[in-house]
Design an enzyme around this catalytic site. Structure first.
Site, mmCIF file in Angstrom:
data_model
loop_
_atom_site.group_PDB
_atom_site.id
_atom_site.type_symbol
_atom_site.label_atom_id
_atom_site.label_comp_id
_atom_site.label_asym_id
_atom_site.label_seq_id
_atom_site.Cartn_x
_atom_site.Cartn_y
_atom_site.Cartn_z
ATOM 1 N N CYS A 141 -8.679 -1.878 4.039
ATOM 2 C CA CYS A 141 -8.449 -3.141 5.001
ATOM 3 C C CYS A 141 -9.787 -3.537 5.563
ATOM 4 O O CYS A 141 -10.111 -4.491 6.031
ATOM 5 C CB CYS A 141 -7.620 -3.108 6.017
ATOM 6 S SG CYS A 141 -6.100 -2.220 5.813
ATOM 7 N N CYS A 185 -10.992 -1.805 14.455
ATOM 8 C CA CYS A 185 -11.181 -3.278 14.724
ATOM 9 C C CYS A 185 -11.309 -3.658 16.206
ATOM 10 O O CYS A 185 -11.739 -4.734 16.546
ATOM 11 C CB CYS A 185 -9.949 -4.153 14.172
ATOM 12 S SG CYS A 185 -9.776 -3.759 12.442
ATOM 13 N N GLU A 193 0.808 -1.215 -0.213
ATOM 14 C CA GLU A 193 0.033 0.103 0.129
ATOM 15 C C GLU A 193 0.820 1.389 0.003
ATOM 16 O O GLU A 193 0.491 2.102 -0.744
ATOM 17 C CB GLU A 193 -0.961 -0.163 1.253
ATOM 18 C CG GLU A 193 -1.984 1.013 1.227
ATOM 19 C CD GLU A 193 -3.100 0.457 2.363
ATOM 20 O OE1 GLU A 193 -4.253 0.200 1.749
ATOM 21 O OE2 GLU A 193 -3.034 1.125 3.490
ATOM 22 N N GLU A 226 -13.621 -12.250 -6.540
ATOM 23 C CA GLU A 226 -12.114 -11.725 -6.594
ATOM 24 C C GLU A 226 -11.310 -12.442 -5.855
ATOM 25 O O GLU A 226 -10.025 -12.593 -5.874
ATOM 26 C CB GLU A 226 -12.274 -10.347 -6.438
ATOM 27 C CG GLU A 226 -13.351 -9.182 -7.149
ATOM 28 C CD GLU A 226 -14.471 -9.001 -6.371
ATOM 29 O OE1 GLU A 226 -15.659 -9.511 -6.840
ATOM 30 O OE2 GLU A 226 -14.393 -8.786 -5.073
ATOM 31 N N SER A 279 -7.441 1.774 -2.522
ATOM 32 C CA SER A 279 -6.050 1.100 -2.649
ATOM 33 C C SER A 279 -6.484 -0.255 -3.232
ATOM 34 O O SER A 279 -7.665 -0.763 -2.673
ATOM 35 C CB SER A 279 -5.358 0.826 -1.370
ATOM 36 O OG SER A 279 -4.460 -0.311 -1.251
ATOM 37 N N GLU A 289 2.045 1.799 -3.446
ATOM 38 C CA GLU A 289 0.945 2.249 -4.281
ATOM 39 C C GLU A 289 0.676 3.860 -4.233
ATOM 40 O O GLU A 289 0.526 4.437 -4.989
ATOM 41 C CB GLU A 289 -0.257 1.313 -3.731
ATOM 42 C CG GLU A 289 -1.428 1.753 -4.829
ATOM 43 C CD GLU A 289 -2.656 1.006 -4.278
ATOM 44 O OE1 GLU A 289 -2.706 0.285 -3.480
ATOM 45 O OE2 GLU A 289 -3.935 1.482 -5.062
ATOM 46 N N GLU A 334 -16.632 -10.832 2.821
ATOM 47 C CA GLU A 334 -15.310 -10.737 2.019
ATOM 48 C C GLU A 334 -14.809 -12.054 1.693
ATOM 49 O O GLU A 334 -14.508 -12.100 0.229
ATOM 50 C CB GLU A 334 -14.257 -10.196 3.084
ATOM 51 C CG GLU A 334 -12.930 -9.631 1.976
ATOM 52 C CD GLU A 334 -12.003 -9.068 2.964
ATOM 53 O OE1 GLU A 334 -11.877 -9.465 4.258
ATOM 54 O OE2 GLU A 334 -11.234 -7.992 2.553
ATOM 55 N N LYS A 369 -15.919 -9.887 7.386
ATOM 56 C CA LYS A 369 -15.052 -10.616 6.754
ATOM 57 C C LYS A 369 -15.732 -11.863 6.164
ATOM 58 O O LYS A 369 -15.092 -12.539 5.293
ATOM 59 C CB LYS A 369 -14.048 -10.902 7.866
ATOM 60 C CG LYS A 369 -13.162 -9.702 8.293
ATOM 61 C CD LYS A 369 -11.816 -9.173 7.495
ATOM 62 C CE LYS A 369 -11.202 -8.202 8.003
ATOM 63 N NZ LYS A 369 -10.253 -7.414 6.918
#
Ligand code: FES
Length: 594
Positions: free
Chosen positions: A303, A519, A278, A370, A323, A281, A365, A362
């Site tokens: 994230c 988190c 990251e 993907e 990102s 990037e 996710e 998550k």
């Protein structure tokens, strides 16, 4: 300040307090139920009623403000009778299946019944029509358990600003859910799970992955690899009676080993890797922007999967700001089924990767198309912190008596920068520790490496760092002031995104975490979570960071090794294949947009 009397006790307190808050400050406990600290505005359950001398009716203590000279009785005969009756009426429309309910022994309604001393079911009558919505990969709604306290409505609307959960219909037919009774998977729910942390009963729960994980553990042909997110170690102990803010990293690893996982890796390793990818990037985008080229800025962190789902629905035209990095546990899953599989000579199809995450989103996710490489999903199952605690208890492990042990290498080594991913502002600080050093060759000029303005629980935090003396290859950044912003909770994200969408954002880099506080108070963390508990977990995370010898991601020797032996270079071909992703534009009905 005002002076009032509660149960013959004279107390002086701030005039802005409610009776409930004033009583609590003075260690007088008034049973309450729908009340939600800091945001409560509803007063739906009336369990907190008290007698106020001079008032015609009983008063809800969570709604009524204190007054000078007020005389309050919290335990009179009238109050006790009313409280019991109100509870019994709620109970009359609630299933009596506590033993098979996931909230058994951890249910606020059950605890309240014990406090009020309910020993019989006096009322049996008509029951509301109920249903179970398990359409989403993250959250299960069981309306039979719902007691209409509306805490989830408050969180979804006032704190997260998503606005999916609301009261539908009226009176006995009232049900909490999405408009038109649509299932959660068919609306713009972010799956953040904040509703599951405030639900006092079993009406809103994470979707259970425990049986799937046991099944994999019992399968002799599977190599079962587990990883744990940075926030778990600062909260898991609460499930075993430790005070909030107790770090249980070593005991957690031992427990996972005793359960039978083959490899125990640390998501922190992948957090360090995220910073390298990251950070590069960001540098690539900044370089393009400051040397006359085109670049999409601000770049925004990726994230938090609840945040990603939110932006895909609410700001689909802005997804290019994200990102392209996968979140750390997905990066870890991809590495386990490529680099590590190759290293140990196991077919990736025989590896089952479990992630322990503080987050319900998550679970969604890992189902994204993907997140698959070479026909294998990067991660096979996600357990929340609460689910891991249930597994440890189910395995008969005496957690408090466990000795400490360490994560397995090579994917278990991490720096302090990775630890702070658990806290709001942590990803940004970790990135700045590395990016600043790449640009200037010097350490970030802040005490203890903490970028103070972005540490803490405020909703939106900002910082500026001027590049005075860059290395020759970054000379184009000389005198440039990098502006960054951090927010946690989706209503803060909306404020920053409105600026981005209008082309008025002054920032180069923005960190967004979907849950308030980051988190440490994700939708899968132990209940309850309030600001005091958030602060304690946050302090624990920073203690872990400060206690590490290596505190910058680029100093992690195993990260250097994985680039040398496998990935070759940041943002290189292998990295793009395994560690980066793309996003989906979605409408409010979760339909794909072009
Ligand atoms: Fe006061 Fe519910 S706690 S009305």
């Amino acid at each position: 300040m005002v002076t009032l009397t509660i149960n013959q006790k004279k107390i002086t307190c701030d005039e802005d307090l409610t009776i409930l808050e004033a009583a609590k400050e003075n260690h007088i406990l008034i049973p309450h139920f729908c009340y939600l600290e800091g945001v409560h505005q509803i007063g739906s359950c009336r369990i907190c009623v008290v007698e106020v001398e001079g008032a015609r009716t009983l008063q809800p203590s969570c709604m009524v403000k204190v007054r000078d000279g007020m005389v309050v009785h919290t335990n009179s005969e009238k109050v006790k009778k009313a409280r019991k009756l109100l509870y019994e009426l709620m109970l009359s429309d609630h299933p009596h299946d506590c033993l098979s309910c996931p909230r058994n022994q951890n249910c606020e309604f059950q605890k309240l019944g014990e406090l009020i001393q309910i020993d019989e079911f006096r009322f049996e009558g008509e029951r509301s029509k109920t249903f179970i919505d398990d359409s989403s990969p993250s959250i299960v709604r069981d309306t039979s358990k719902c007691i209409l306290c509306r805490r989830c409505v408050t969180v979804c609307n006032q704190i997260q600003g998503v606005g999916v959960l609301n009261a539908q219909h009226r009176g006995f037919k009232t049900v909490i859910g999405a408009a038109d009774e649509l299932p959660l998977n068919s609306v713009n729910c972010a799956f953040c799970g904040q509703c599951t942390t405030v639900c006092p009963v079993g009406a809103l729960q994470e979707k259970d992955a425990i049986s799937e994980v046991w099944k994999a553990l019992f399968d002799k042909n599977k190599r079962v690899v587990i990883q744990t997110a940075p926030a778990i170690r600062a909260a898991l102990g609460e499930e075993f009676g430790y005070p909030p803010g107790t770090l249980v990293t070593g005991k957690m690893v031992t427990a996972l080993r005793e359960i039978g996982f083959d490899d125990i890796f640390d998501t922190n390793f992948a957090a360090d890797l995220t910073i390298i990818e990251e950070g590069n990037e960001l540098l690539q985008r900044v370089k393009a922007a400051f040397s006359g080229g085109k670049a999409v800025l601000p770049m925004i962190t990726s994230c938090s999967p609840g945040w990603i789902k939110y932006i895909e629905h609410a700001f689909p035209e802005e997804v290019d700001h994200l990102s392209t990095c996968k979140s750390p546990h997905m990066m870890m899953g991809a590495l386990v089924k490529s680099y590590y599989a190759e290293k140990i000579g196991v077919d990736p199809k025989d590896i089952f990767v479990v992630s322990v995450m503080p987050c319900t989103a998550k679970k969604f996710e890992i189902t994204r198309p993907e997140m698959v490489n070479n026909g294998c999903p990067n991660v096979d199952a996600v357990l929340t912190t609460r689910e891991l605690a249930r597994m440890i208890k189910d395995a008969g492990i005496d957690f408090t008596e466990l000795k400490d042990s360490s994560f397995d290498n090579p994917l278990g080594m991490s720096t302090g920068a990775a630890d702070i991913f658990a806290a709001t502002g942590g990803v940004m600080e970790a990135a700045l520790r590395t990016v600043y050093e790449i640009i200037t060759g010097k350490e970030l000029p802040f005490e203890q490496l903490h970028v103070k303005p972005i540490v803490g629980l405020s909703q939106i935090k900002t910082a500026e760092i001027t590049i005075e003396d860059p290395l020759p290859e970054y000379d184009f950044l000389k005198g440039v002031t990098l502006k960054v912003a951090v927010t946690s909770g989706l209503s803060g994200a909306k404020q920053l995104m409105d600026q981005v969408a209008q082309g008025k954002s002054p920032y180069h880099f923005i960190e967004v975490m979907g849950c308030p506080g980051g988190c440490i108070s994700g939708g899968g963390q132990p209940r309850p979570t309030n600001n005091n508990i958030r602060k304690k977990r946050l302090e624990a995370i920073y203690r872990e960071d400060e206690g590490k010898e290596l505190r910058k991601s680029h100093e992690n020797p195993f990260i250097a090794e994985i680039y040398e032996k496998f990935l070759k270079e940041p943002l290189g071909h292998k990295s793009h294949e395994l560690l980066h992703t793309k996003y989906t534009k979605r409408g409010v009905y979760n339909e794909y947009l072009k």
